[in-house]
Design an enzyme around this catalytic site. Structure first.
Site, PDB file in Angstrom:
ATOM      1  CE1 TYR A   1      -4.423   0.146  -0.081  1.00 55.53           C
ATOM      2  CE2 TYR A   1      -4.613   1.249   1.555  1.00 55.53           C
ATOM      3  CZ  TYR A   1      -5.076   0.799   0.505  1.00 55.53           C
ATOM      4  OH  TYR A   1      -6.280   0.894   0.391  1.00 55.53           O
TER       5      TYR A   1
ATOM      6  CG  ASP B   1     -11.004  -5.406   7.559  1.00 58.99           C
ATOM      7  OD1 ASP B   1     -10.219  -4.472   7.152  1.00 58.99           O
ATOM      8  OD2 ASP B   1     -12.002  -5.417   7.262  1.00 58.99           O
ATOM      9  NE  ARG B   2      -8.284  -3.917   1.556  1.00 61.79           N
ATOM     10  CZ  ARG B   2      -8.030  -3.137   0.550  1.00 61.79           C
ATOM     11  NH1 ARG B   2      -8.090  -1.679   0.873  1.00 61.79           N
ATOM     12  NH2 ARG B   2      -7.190  -3.244  -0.386  1.00 61.79           N
TER      13      ARG B   2
ATOM     14  CB  THR C   1     -38.223  -4.109 -10.677  1.00 58.53           C
ATOM     15  OG1 THR C   1     -38.879  -3.820 -11.744  1.00 58.53           O
ATOM     16  CG2 THR C   1     -37.115  -3.359  -9.823  1.00 58.53           C
TER      17      THR C   1
END
Length: 210
Positions: A52, A61-62, A139
């Site tokens: 990251y 959590d990831r 729908t």
């Protein structure tokens, strides 16, 4: 069942629900006189290198799930890329290469948020209980199918991207409270795991003790 267990001596948790939840859990642990530890994202842990831009901003959590996924992959005896999918209120689709480096991932709304957004932004539309079908003719089915295929499409897209980037077919692991609803409609091989975050926490604990 928990009454049969000996009192805990250590605690390692993962929390993305906010400070109030963390404090409530810690108050419940006071009876055992132990110091709670909370997993946080860093540059590397448990065999995963965090790619990251700002490693500490990756959701805990990831990161913990990635550690668990990496461990699961290694139990199969050969390093290969892993696609880590968590399906809950939000959906995350994270890519890890065969060396254990987190390459990046997607965040998209979960099924419930998609339907609520449509209901709030479209006059006369009500959140339905429909079926997932290829060619919806009402729908309710159209909304349920649209949300499901939006999620599966993101997963399959990242699976192709990771395979192209690494030259290997990724292992796809799916977890999260709504994983069982989406997994049957995926057109790629995958495994559904109930407790990937717990597997990651156990791995982090084991590597800390090693």
């Amino acid at each position: 069942e928990w009454r049969r267990l000996p009192p805990p001596t250590q605690m390692l948790g993962c929390n993305v629900a906010g400070e109030a939840v963390r404090h409530r859990v810690e108050e419940q642990l006071e009876m055992w006189d132990l110091q709670p530890r909370w997993a946080v994202s860093g540059e590397a842990a448990g065999g995963v290198v965090n790619g990251y831009d700002h490693p500490t901003r990756l959701g805990a959590d990831r990161f913990v799930s990635q550690v668990g996924a990496r461990w699961h992959m290694q139990q199969r005896g050969a390093d290969r890329p892993v696609l880590v999918v968590m399906i809950g209120t939000a959906v995350t689709v994270d890519a890890i290469d065969s060396s254990g480096r987190f390459l990046g991932g997607l965040i998209l709304p979960g099924h419930g948020i998609m339907l609520s957004a449509l209901q709030g932004g479209t006059a006369g539309l009500r959140v339905p209980t429909g079926e997932v079908v290829v060619f919806p003719t009402n729908t309710s089915d159209a909304l349920t199918s649209g949300g499901t295929f939006a999620i599966t499409g993101a997963i399959e897209h990242q699976h192709r991207a990771l395979a192209t980037h690494t030259g290997e077919t990724p292992l796809t692991l799916i977890t999260g409270g709504a994983g069982w609803k989406v997994a049957p409609f995926l057109e790629i091989r995958h495994e559904l795991l109930d407790a990937l975050i717990f597997d990651g926490l156990l791995r982090l604990h084991a590597t800390r003790l090693a």
